[in-house]
Write an enzyme that holds these catalytic residues in place. Sequence first.
Site, PDB file in Angstrom:
ATOM      1  N   ASP A 287      47.514  27.480  32.907  1.00  0.00           N
ATOM      2  CA  ASP A 287      48.600  26.961  33.256  1.00  0.00           C
ATOM      3  C   ASP A 287      49.366  26.058  32.411  1.00  0.00           C
ATOM      4  O   ASP A 287      50.671  26.401  31.940  1.00  0.00           O
ATOM      5  CB  ASP A 287      49.035  25.798  34.239  1.00  0.00           C
ATOM      6  CG  ASP A 287      48.889  26.896  35.817  1.00  0.00           C
ATOM      7  OD1 ASP A 287      48.247  27.414  36.124  1.00  0.00           O
ATOM      8  OD2 ASP A 287      48.982  26.016  36.824  1.00  0.00           O
TER       9      ASP A 287
ATOM     10  N   ASP B  91      54.840  27.407  31.827  1.00  0.00           N
ATOM     11  CA  ASP B  91      53.749  27.102  32.456  1.00  0.00           C
ATOM     12  C   ASP B  91      53.092  28.895  31.539  1.00  0.00           C
ATOM     13  O   ASP B  91      53.712  29.426  31.590  1.00  0.00           O
ATOM     14  CB  ASP B  91      53.390  27.611  33.618  1.00  0.00           C
ATOM     15  CG  ASP B  91      53.854  26.511  34.755  1.00  0.00           C
ATOM     16  OD1 ASP B  91      54.437  25.757  33.879  1.00  0.00           O
ATOM     17  OD2 ASP B  91      53.146  25.805  35.135  1.00  0.00           O
TER      18      ASP B  91
ATOM     19  N   HIS C 141      54.190  32.535  37.700  1.00  0.00           N
ATOM     20  CA  HIS C 141      52.748  32.464  37.204  1.00  0.00           C
ATOM     21  C   HIS C 141      52.436  34.187  37.630  1.00  0.00           C
ATOM     22  O   HIS C 141      52.891  35.028  38.815  1.00  0.00           O
ATOM     23  CB  HIS C 141      51.692  31.994  37.706  1.00  0.00           C
ATOM     24  CG  HIS C 141      51.800  30.378  37.824  1.00  0.00           C
ATOM     25  ND1 HIS C 141      50.812  29.367  38.281  1.00  0.00           N
ATOM     26  CD2 HIS C 141      52.752  29.602  36.996  1.00  0.00           C
ATOM     27  CE1 HIS C 141      51.606  28.155  37.904  1.00  0.00           C
ATOM     28  NE2 HIS C 141      52.113  28.298  37.029  1.00  0.00           N
TER      29      HIS C 141
ATOM     30  N   ASP D  13      49.782  36.371  37.365  1.00  0.00           N
ATOM     31  CA  ASP D  13      48.385  36.182  37.482  1.00  0.00           C
ATOM     32  C   ASP D  13      48.188  36.954  38.810  1.00  0.00           C
ATOM     33  O   ASP D  13      46.774  37.308  38.994  1.00  0.00           O
ATOM     34  CB  ASP D  13      48.036  35.910  37.229  1.00  0.00           C
ATOM     35  CG  ASP D  13      47.619  33.824  37.282  1.00  0.00           C
ATOM     36  OD1 ASP D  13      48.925  33.833  37.592  1.00  0.00           O
ATOM     37  OD2 ASP D  13      46.978  33.528  36.635  1.00  0.00           O
TER      38      ASP D  13
ATOM     39  N   CYS E 102      43.239  31.217  37.506  1.00  0.00           N
ATOM     40  CA  CYS E 102      44.000  29.801  37.020  1.00  0.00           C
ATOM     41  C   CYS E 102      42.624  28.798  36.966  1.00  0.00           C
ATOM     42  O   CYS E 102      43.052  27.652  36.133  1.00  0.00           O
ATOM     43  CB  CYS E 102      44.900  29.447  38.270  1.00  0.00           C
ATOM     44  SG  CYS E 102      46.169  30.679  39.566  1.00  0.00           S
TER      45      CYS E 102
END
Length: 361
Positions: free
Chosen positions: A112, A192, A241, A243, A345
């Site tokens: 992040d 981020d 995020h 991902d 992460c």
Amino acid sequence: MINDQKKVWSCNEWDPLEEVIVGVVDNATVPVWSPTLASTTPSHAKWFFEEHGGKPFPAEMVEKASAELDNLVKVLEGLRVTVKRPDALDFTKSTRTPWWDSTGLYAAMPRDVMMVIGDSIIEAPMAWQSRYVEIYAYRNLIEDYFRDGAKWLAAPKGSMKDDFYNSEYTPERAEIDGVRQFVISEKEVAFDAADFVRCGKDIFVQKSNVTNEMGIEWVRRHIGSEFNVHIVQFDDEHPMHIDTTIVPLAPGKLLINPSWVKRSQIPKQFDSWEIIEATEPVMPYDSALYFSSDWLTMNFLSVDEKRILVEENEVPLMDLLSKHGFEPIPIPFRNFYPFGGSIHCATADIRRRGDLQSYFG
Ligand code: DAV
């Protein structure tokens, strides 16, 4: 080969991994409930923040997740990957600015807060007050990488004053007249690093509740003209995020989250790629997922173009990957999920062997 001499070098998600940072959960502190949290955390999790906000995560959670992280380190080292760990700051301590003060979060998710693009380390400015000082957990490492020749860019950190946040935003109003709404404004630079996904010279990024256009533009202008930054948008109404949404597996193979990604939303660059739909998550959504959706299924780490570290319970996904010629390596990581992420992460690539290329025509 240029990259063989570089200590810090990574251009995509699948080249052979040689060095990585793995997060730590020590001193992890539960953030106090706020509209920014409400924009991305599941509504079923509010009780957890009301009960524990401002206090350390329950010791048993930390212990179990910590053991899984330590095991991940062992597995990576067994695969001859060098592993570095951040420092556990005392995240129960308040960060005090002239405008607000807030307890911290953790150093569990290096993905992040920083990213490596080519030979540059880029520090994300973040968008949550609780994450304002998080990068300092990585500074000893980053300073060493800098001494070893890496480039080092830190994005301008915003004030994160109240008027940076969109006071009109509620999770129920995440889309108005077909236009996606976000809890952060365009007032200052915010992103981020986990909203970016790297495919060589092409980098894909989504606007989200932690990443705004100004943040994306900052990255675009600073990484250099050989990179193309593409803004993408999918059906995740509460994005934070990328991902768990799109994951490039290898040149020519893209894994997508079928519940958030319509074929028509896939950027045209991937037209000639094989699109693989991820299997449904095995973990029930009502269990201890305090920060994220259940699609952590897709949040795995590629060791190279074949081998992928996957949470051991995600059997349908591993079967799917095997069917497509990959070699999933199962590892226990379920106890890390409540901190808001899985293996992708919990890591940040520092060095992958391979050249900077274009994978799109
Ligand atoms: O699916 O809620 C979680 C990714 C956390 N880095 C999601 C996004």
